[in-house]
Design a protein around this motif. Structure first.
Motif, PDB file in Angstrom:
ATOM      1  N   TYR A 144       0.852  -1.187   0.000  1.00  0.00           N
ATOM      2  CA  TYR A 144       0.000   0.000   0.000  1.00  0.00           C
ATOM      3  C   TYR A 144       0.889   1.238   0.000  1.00  0.00           C
ATOM      4  O   TYR A 144       1.783   1.381   0.847  1.00  0.00           O
ATOM      5  CB  TYR A 144      -0.911   0.008   1.218  1.00  0.00           C
ATOM      6  CG  TYR A 144      -1.681   1.297   1.397  1.00  0.00           C
ATOM      7  CD1 TYR A 144      -2.693   1.647   0.507  1.00  0.00           C
ATOM      8  CD2 TYR A 144      -1.379   2.170   2.438  1.00  0.00           C
ATOM      9  CE1 TYR A 144      -3.383   2.831   0.647  1.00  0.00           C
ATOM     10  CE2 TYR A 144      -2.078   3.357   2.590  1.00  0.00           C
ATOM     11  CZ  TYR A 144      -3.072   3.688   1.701  1.00  0.00           C
ATOM     12  OH  TYR A 144      -3.759   4.869   1.843  1.00  0.00           O
ATOM     13  N   ARG A 193      -4.597  10.348  -2.501  1.00  0.00           N
ATOM     14  CA  ARG A 193      -4.883   9.040  -3.080  1.00  0.00           C
ATOM     15  C   ARG A 193      -4.064   7.977  -2.357  1.00  0.00           C
ATOM     16  O   ARG A 193      -3.092   8.291  -1.665  1.00  0.00           O
ATOM     17  CB  ARG A 193      -4.566   8.998  -4.580  1.00  0.00           C
ATOM     18  CG  ARG A 193      -3.124   9.285  -4.913  1.00  0.00           C
ATOM     19  CD  ARG A 193      -2.881   9.366  -6.402  1.00  0.00           C
ATOM     20  NE  ARG A 193      -2.560   8.070  -6.977  1.00  0.00           N
ATOM     21  CZ  ARG A 193      -2.495   7.843  -8.280  1.00  0.00           C
ATOM     22  NH1 ARG A 193      -2.773   8.814  -9.139  1.00  0.00           N
ATOM     23  NH2 ARG A 193      -2.179   6.657  -8.739  1.00  0.00           N
ATOM     24  N   THR A 235      -2.568   4.009  -3.360  1.00  0.00           N
ATOM     25  CA  THR A 235      -2.447   2.980  -4.388  1.00  0.00           C
ATOM     26  C   THR A 235      -2.098   1.643  -3.749  1.00  0.00           C
ATOM     27  O   THR A 235      -1.174   1.565  -2.939  1.00  0.00           O
ATOM     28  CB  THR A 235      -1.367   3.368  -5.408  1.00  0.00           C
ATOM     29  OG1 THR A 235      -1.736   4.595  -6.043  1.00  0.00           O
ATOM     30  CG2 THR A 235      -1.206   2.290  -6.466  1.00  0.00           C
ATOM     31  N   CYS A 257      -0.768  -2.077  -4.590  1.00  0.00           N
ATOM     32  CA  CYS A 257      -0.071  -2.883  -5.588  1.00  0.00           C
ATOM     33  C   CYS A 257      -0.337  -4.348  -5.254  1.00  0.00           C
ATOM     34  O   CYS A 257       0.103  -4.851  -4.213  1.00  0.00           O
ATOM     35  CB  CYS A 257       1.417  -2.574  -5.545  1.00  0.00           C
ATOM     36  SG  CYS A 257       2.409  -3.515  -6.722  1.00  0.00           S
ATOM     37  N   ASN A 291      -6.762   3.490  -5.795  1.00  0.00           N
ATOM     38  CA  ASN A 291      -6.230   2.998  -7.068  1.00  0.00           C
ATOM     39  C   ASN A 291      -5.645   1.605  -6.877  1.00  0.00           C
ATOM     40  O   ASN A 291      -5.081   1.302  -5.821  1.00  0.00           O
ATOM     41  CB  ASN A 291      -5.142   3.928  -7.609  1.00  0.00           C
ATOM     42  CG  ASN A 291      -5.679   5.291  -8.001  1.00  0.00           C
ATOM     43  OD1 ASN A 291      -6.103   6.074  -7.152  1.00  0.00           O
ATOM     44  ND2 ASN A 291      -5.652   5.582  -9.279  1.00  0.00           N
ATOM     45  N   VAL A 294      -3.050  -1.229  -8.774  1.00  0.00           N
ATOM     46  CA  VAL A 294      -2.098  -1.542  -9.841  1.00  0.00           C
ATOM     47  C   VAL A 294      -1.699  -3.009  -9.733  1.00  0.00           C
ATOM     48  O   VAL A 294      -1.346  -3.495  -8.661  1.00  0.00           O
ATOM     49  CB  VAL A 294      -0.847  -0.631  -9.795  1.00  0.00           C
ATOM     50  CG1 VAL A 294      -1.218   0.799 -10.125  1.00  0.00           C
ATOM     51  CG2 VAL A 294      -0.135  -0.699  -8.449  1.00  0.00           C
ATOM     52  N   ARG A 344      -9.177   3.615 -12.690  1.00  0.00           N
ATOM     53  CA  ARG A 344      -8.241   3.651 -11.565  1.00  0.00           C
ATOM     54  C   ARG A 344      -7.584   2.294 -11.334  1.00  0.00           C
ATOM     55  O   ARG A 344      -6.976   2.063 -10.300  1.00  0.00           O
ATOM     56  CB  ARG A 344      -8.959   4.124 -10.291  1.00  0.00           C
ATOM     57  CG  ARG A 344      -9.385   5.586 -10.349  1.00  0.00           C
ATOM     58  CD  ARG A 344     -10.069   6.007  -9.060  1.00  0.00           C
ATOM     59  NE  ARG A 344     -10.387   7.421  -9.077  1.00  0.00           N
ATOM     60  CZ  ARG A 344      -9.600   8.389  -8.608  1.00  0.00           C
ATOM     61  NH1 ARG A 344      -8.423   8.056  -8.089  1.00  0.00           N
ATOM     62  NH2 ARG A 344      -9.958   9.643  -8.638  1.00  0.00           N
ATOM     63  N   THR A 366      -4.910  -0.333 -13.083  1.00  0.00           N
ATOM     64  CA  THR A 366      -3.878  -0.443 -14.112  1.00  0.00           C
ATOM     65  C   THR A 366      -3.258  -1.829 -14.058  1.00  0.00           C
ATOM     66  O   THR A 366      -2.893  -2.318 -12.983  1.00  0.00           O
ATOM     67  CB  THR A 366      -2.773   0.615 -13.897  1.00  0.00           C
ATOM     68  OG1 THR A 366      -3.353   1.920 -13.972  1.00  0.00           O
ATOM     69  CG2 THR A 366      -1.693   0.489 -14.959  1.00  0.00           C
TER      70      THR A 366
END
Length: 408
Positions: free
Chosen positions: A130, A136, A138, A140, A205, A207, A240, A242
């Protein structure tokens, strides 16, 4: 750096006889992370009439993935009888958090152990990261246990491939993060949650840049994105989300058509001879083939640019000539370039480019009209930065196998 061991004992120790017996027995499956179709199938298995399946699945999806329910008793608009039937057949278990590491910059890395599948399997382990940023947060996520690829600059690439994660296991990483961050809709933070203090460090988000090559697990990644993007569940929009690939060209069109996710390309070189070494899948799908797949990627536009990731390796791929060749390669593509300072790991054969070299490279790309931010390394002190993930999963020792066999 802070490290919290969230297990009851040393995770590398051989199992006790009781633990071995428990691991050998099939566990009740968890509903966490299932698609609506999966929830409907679970409901049908406990006798819910077909005419009610769509409604009941929507209720479960809301409680599991919007409210973060960890107990069937919390589902107040589900009948007591149905809650009881579900509790007998299923659980709401998440993966076990083996450890949580907190970087000096606020990045968090969790080592997660998936539920045992039974005989000779104590549960595969993966890492999830994280990354808090201004306005924001994100997450992962990993898509495989280990990795099929052997990218020479990546720590995960030194680990053997074990298996693909299921869609539910991918989604469960998001659920665990929201548990630990107290980031559920309409609810107070659970006991022990590490709640952010600035009000903005929540999961906004996703990813797919953790362990594994997502396009080698595309069916599971697709189903996971369906759950993550569900507006009545986790509610993280597809723009959001990816998905990064090292260049599995045959699956790229499917990714765009079936997920609507943003695309990122793990590029790292502008010549085939060098990319063959850094990203060996290039031997199957060379740069020209990869670029053509990018040009035809469904939905790519100036509003939905493709991200090209380029790790900066000292004296390897960081010259001004290579910056100019990168610009030539991307001509006409709706693209942005993320320049990634190399993050070292034990035994890595490379060094990070000097900062002046990175800035010069970035300036050449920027003057050609491409956004070329230099990604600030995050979580380096806990090996949570790009290219540093490697779980502690190992082959079971002989004594562990013997303990399991004795219990059986």
């Amino acid at each position: 750096m802070t490290t919290l061991d969230l297990t009851r004992r040393n995770p590398d120790a051989a199992p006790t006889a009781a633990e071995a017996a428990q691991a050998a027995a099939p566990a009740a499956p968890s509903l966490v992370g299932l698609t609506r179709a999966g929830l409907s199938a679970a409901l049908a298995s406990v006798g819910v009439p077909e005419r009610q399946l769509k409604m009941r699945a929507a209720q479960l999806n809301h409680w599991l993935h919007n409210r973060g329910a960890s107990d069937f008793g919390a589902m107040t608009n589900v009948s007591k009888d149905l809650r009881g039937a579900l509790a007998q057949a299923f659980t709401l278990a998440r993966p076990e958090i083996v450890s949580e590491q907190i970087s000096v910059d606020g990045t968090r890395k969790w080592l997660l152990r998936m539920p045992s599948t039974g005989r000779h399997d104590r549960g595969a382990e993966i890492e999830t990261v994280y990354i808090p940023e201004e306005g924001r947060g994100t997450l992962c996520v990993s898509s495989q246990v280990g990795c099929t690829l052997t990218c020479s600059f990546c720590h995960t690439g030194t680990q053997r491939m074990v298996r693909n994660l299921t869609a539910a296991e991918i989604v469960a990483q998001v659920v665990v993060a929201r548990d630990r961050l107290g980031d559920w809709s309409g609810g107070a933070a659970p006991e022990g949650a590490s709640v952010p203090t600035d009000g903005g460090r929540f999961v906004t988000n996703i990813v797919f840049m953790g362990m594994g090559e997502p396009l080698y697990a595309l069916d599971e990644v697709r189903d996971a994105i369906e759950v993550i993007a569900d507006g009545e569940g986790l509610g993280i929009g597809r723009r959001r989300i990816t998905v990064s690939t090292s260049g599995v060209v045959p699956q790229m069109r499917r990714l765009g058509e079936e997920t609507g996710a943003q695309l990122a390309i793990s590029l790292h070189a502008v010549r085939d001879d060098l990319r063959d070494v850094l990203v060996p899948i290039n031997k199957k799908h060379p740069i020209a083939e990869l670029m053509e797949a990018c040009r035809t990627y469904p939905g790519a536009s100036n509003a939905r640019r493709i991200t090209f990731e380029y790790v900066m390796l000292k004296g390897i791929n960081d010259s001004p000539a290579e910056a100019r060749e990168l610009v030539r390669l991307l001509a006409g593509l709706p693209a942005k370039i993320n320049l990634i300072p190399f993050n070292p790991w034990p035994g890595s054969p490379y060094e990070c480019s000097d900062w002046d070299t990175i800035e010069r490279f970035s300036e050449i790309v920027f003057r050609a009209g491409y956004a070329s931010p230099v990604r600030t390394p995050r979580g380096r002190d806990i090996y949570a930065a790009c290219g540093q993930l490697k779980s502690e999963t190992k082959r079971m020792r002989a004594k562990e196998r013997m303990a399991l066999e004795a219990a059986e």
